[in-house]
Motif scaffolding. Structure first.
Motif, PDB file in Angstrom:
ATOM      1  N   LYS A 132      31.918 -28.495  -8.688  1.00  0.00           N
ATOM      2  CA  LYS A 132      31.565 -28.904 -10.050  1.00  0.00           C
ATOM      3  C   LYS A 132      30.178 -28.426 -10.462  1.00  0.00           C
ATOM      4  N   HIS A 133      29.330 -28.124  -9.463  1.00  0.00           N
ATOM      5  CA  HIS A 133      27.960 -27.685  -9.745  1.00  0.00           C
ATOM      6  C   HIS A 133      27.612 -26.475  -8.900  1.00  0.00           C
ATOM      7  N   LEU A 134      26.873 -25.559  -9.490  1.00  0.00           N
ATOM      8  CA  LEU A 134      26.334 -24.420  -8.748  1.00  0.00           C
ATOM      9  C   LEU A 134      24.998 -24.859  -8.164  1.00  0.00           C
ATOM     10  N   ARG A 135      24.904 -24.858  -6.844  1.00  0.00           N
ATOM     11  CA  ARG A 135      23.715 -25.380  -6.165  1.00  0.00           C
ATOM     12  C   ARG A 135      22.809 -24.221  -5.718  1.00  0.00           C
ATOM     13  N   HIS A 255      25.128 -22.570  -2.831  1.00  0.00           N
ATOM     14  CA  HIS A 255      25.910 -21.437  -3.338  1.00  0.00           C
ATOM     15  C   HIS A 255      25.068 -20.181  -3.558  1.00  0.00           C
ATOM     16  N   VAL A 256      23.757 -20.328  -3.615  1.00  0.00           N
ATOM     17  CA  VAL A 256      22.866 -19.151  -3.678  1.00  0.00           C
ATOM     18  C   VAL A 256      21.514 -19.569  -3.101  1.00  0.00           C
ATOM     19  N   ILE A 363      23.054 -17.372 -11.386  1.00  0.00           N
ATOM     20  CA  ILE A 363      24.373 -17.846 -11.797  1.00  0.00           C
ATOM     21  C   ILE A 363      25.447 -16.840 -11.400  1.00  0.00           C
ATOM     22  N   ASP A 364      25.185 -15.564 -11.649  1.00  0.00           N
ATOM     23  CA  ASP A 364      26.183 -14.530 -11.322  1.00  0.00           C
ATOM     24  C   ASP A 364      26.469 -14.495  -9.826  1.00  0.00           C
ATOM     25  N   PHE A 365      25.400 -14.463  -9.016  1.00  0.00           N
ATOM     26  CA  PHE A 365      25.576 -14.385  -7.570  1.00  0.00           C
ATOM     27  C   PHE A 365      26.237 -15.652  -7.035  1.00  0.00           C
ATOM     28  N   GLY A 366      25.765 -16.804  -7.520  1.00  0.00           N
ATOM     29  CA  GLY A 366      26.308 -18.073  -7.041  1.00  0.00           C
ATOM     30  C   GLY A 366      27.756 -18.281  -7.447  1.00  0.00           C
ATOM     31  N   ASP A 367      28.107 -17.873  -8.675  1.00  0.00           N
ATOM     32  CA  ASP A 367      29.484 -18.057  -9.132  1.00  0.00           C
ATOM     33  C   ASP A 367      30.453 -17.178  -8.350  1.00  0.00           C
TER      34      ASP A 367
END
Length: 452
Positions: A132-135, A255-256, A363-367
């Protein structure tokens, strides 16, 4: 030199000296016009000073003798001697030093086009799944600006100054952040939050047993560290500690991973580089994408301090980024210079541009990693399901085999029962035979008794 004591010659000398001073002042005044002419100006000053002194002496002598022809001849002879004595290089203009900035930026960025990036962040939502969240986890040496970057991102997204993460204004080799903290960014004045969260941790310090333990950063990446855990420099978190998360979800995982470095640092200490290497290798093994941000660019480069838009023209900052690339091992296209808000009380579009540029890549890398992780999660779920089915099938086969054995045993038991029944029937037959023999014996006895 005895002529200097003559009042008239003294006034003449003062005028010539004043004229010489004016020449020197004019030369000094022109210094600010071009920094690249320092050597030329120094040579000019020497020449003019020598010529001025010689002219003064000749003028004094001419005043004393009144012989203009001899004075001119003497002046020409002295000047010729000076020309022979002074190196020819002194009259040559020195080449100006190279400019500290490039004529064109070595990396292109859309200055002022912040609305596009702001809308991109506003519209972002992790792919449908368990996350639910990009950490984003920030780590790096003490004082690099990790907490300040979180505040700067909050400022840009909320369009006003804010301080969600506590920061220290003093310079110290000890970390100000002591706990594992999660920072959410509120959407404007609403009660909703952006689906991007930042984790701030204790800084890396020089020496063993100082600063955050690299193993704790690894556990944080795995989602094993609970919110509010107070870091212990002497030992890493263990599964028996209260701050250990025994069942982390995909949302708890990082996530990143972002390395935060200061451009104003002369060099990174070897012991800190070793700790960073351990962290990077752990992230590599976990498949977590990595990038770096370079802070304090205004303090490291005077040209950037004058104008933030010089950041990608600055030769010093470009070299600094290349040095970090070589030292840390993060590719140059994954390193982004930023200026944190630290003394400003209002937003600056150019500062926002750099922060949004770095945030968008996070955001791009983490997603990408979230999608990969979600895909791996579903694959793992299918593998677990298939494994469970195989286990249940094995249990069923084993049960059927055991049931067959039971049937066989029941059959054997039935045979035994049948044998027993047959034996009973035999006993019954023998009993009946005994009764019959008894009757026959009794009948024989009766016959014998009647015959007598």
């Amino acid at each position: 030199m005895f002529l200097c004591f003559c009042p008239k010659s003294n006034r003449k000398g003062q005028r010539d000296k004043h004229r010489l001073n004016n020449i020197q002042e004019n030369q000094e005044g022109s210094k600010s016009e071009s920094d690249g002419q320092d050597q030329w100006k120094m040579n000019s000053k020497i020449v003019f000073a020598v010529v001025g002194v010689v002219g003064l002496l000749v003028a004094l002598r001419f005043w004393r003798t009144g012989d203009a022809e001899d004075g001119s001849q003497n002046l020409m002879e002295i000047l010729q001697e000076l020309k022979d004595l002074i190196p020819e290089e002194s009259f040559m203009r020195s080449e100006p030093p190279p400019s500290p900035t490039l004529s064109e930026p070595w990396r292109q960025i859309s200055w002022g086009d912040n609305e596009t990036d702001l809308q991109y962040v506003e519209n972002y939502s992790p792919a449908k799944g368990k996350v639910k969240h990009l950490r984003v986890l920030l780590y790096g040496p003490v004082g690099a600006g990790k907490s300040s970057f979180i505040n700067s991102v909050s400022n840009v997204l909320r369009r006003r100054m804010s301080i969600p993460a506590a920061v220290s204004s003093t310079t110290s080799d000890k970390s100000f952040t002591k706990k594992y903290e999660t920072h959410e960014i509120r959407r404007g004045t609403s009660n909703s939050f952006y689906p991007i969260i930042f984790n701030d941790i204790m800084g890396l310090e020089e020496g063993t047993g100082q600063g955050v333990h690299p193993e704790d950063i690894k556990l944080a990446m795995m989602g094993r560290v609970k919110e509010g855990y107070k870091f212990n420099s002497a030992s890493a978190l263990s599964e028996h500690d209260e701050g250990y998360n025994r069942s982390p979800s995909l949302d708890d995982r990082v996530h990143v991973l972002v390395c935060v470095l200061s451009a104003n640092t002369a060099e990174i200490k070897e012991s800190i580089l070793e700790k960073m290497k351990v962290v990077r290798e752990a992230a590599r093994d976990l498949g977590i994408p990595q990038m770096a941000i370079i802070t304090k660019i205004d303090e490291a480069c005077a040209e950037t301090e004058k104008d933030v838009r010089n950041v990608y023209k600055s030769m010093h900052l470009k070299k600094k980024m290349k040095d970090f690339k070589s030292a840390v091992g993060i590719p140059l296209n994954c390193i982004f210079p930023v200026k944190n808000y630290n003394k400003e009380i209002d937003l600056n579009d150019d500062v926002d541009t750099l922060i949004l540029s770095a945030l968008r890549r996070m955001i791009d890398f983490g997603d990408d990693f979230i999608k990969k992780m979600d895909h791996q999660y579903h694959q793992e779920q299918w593998r677990n399901l298939i494994h469970s089915c195989i286990q249940w099938f094995d249990i069923l086969i084993t049960g059927l085999q055991q049931f067959g054995t039971l049937i066989t045993k029941l059959q054997q038991f039935g045979t035994l029962i049948t044998g027993l029944l047959q034996f009973g029937m035999l006993i019954t037959g023998l009993q009946q035979f005994g009764i019959l023999m008894t009757l026959l014996l009794g009948f024989g006895i009766l016959i014998m008794m009647r015959s007598h």
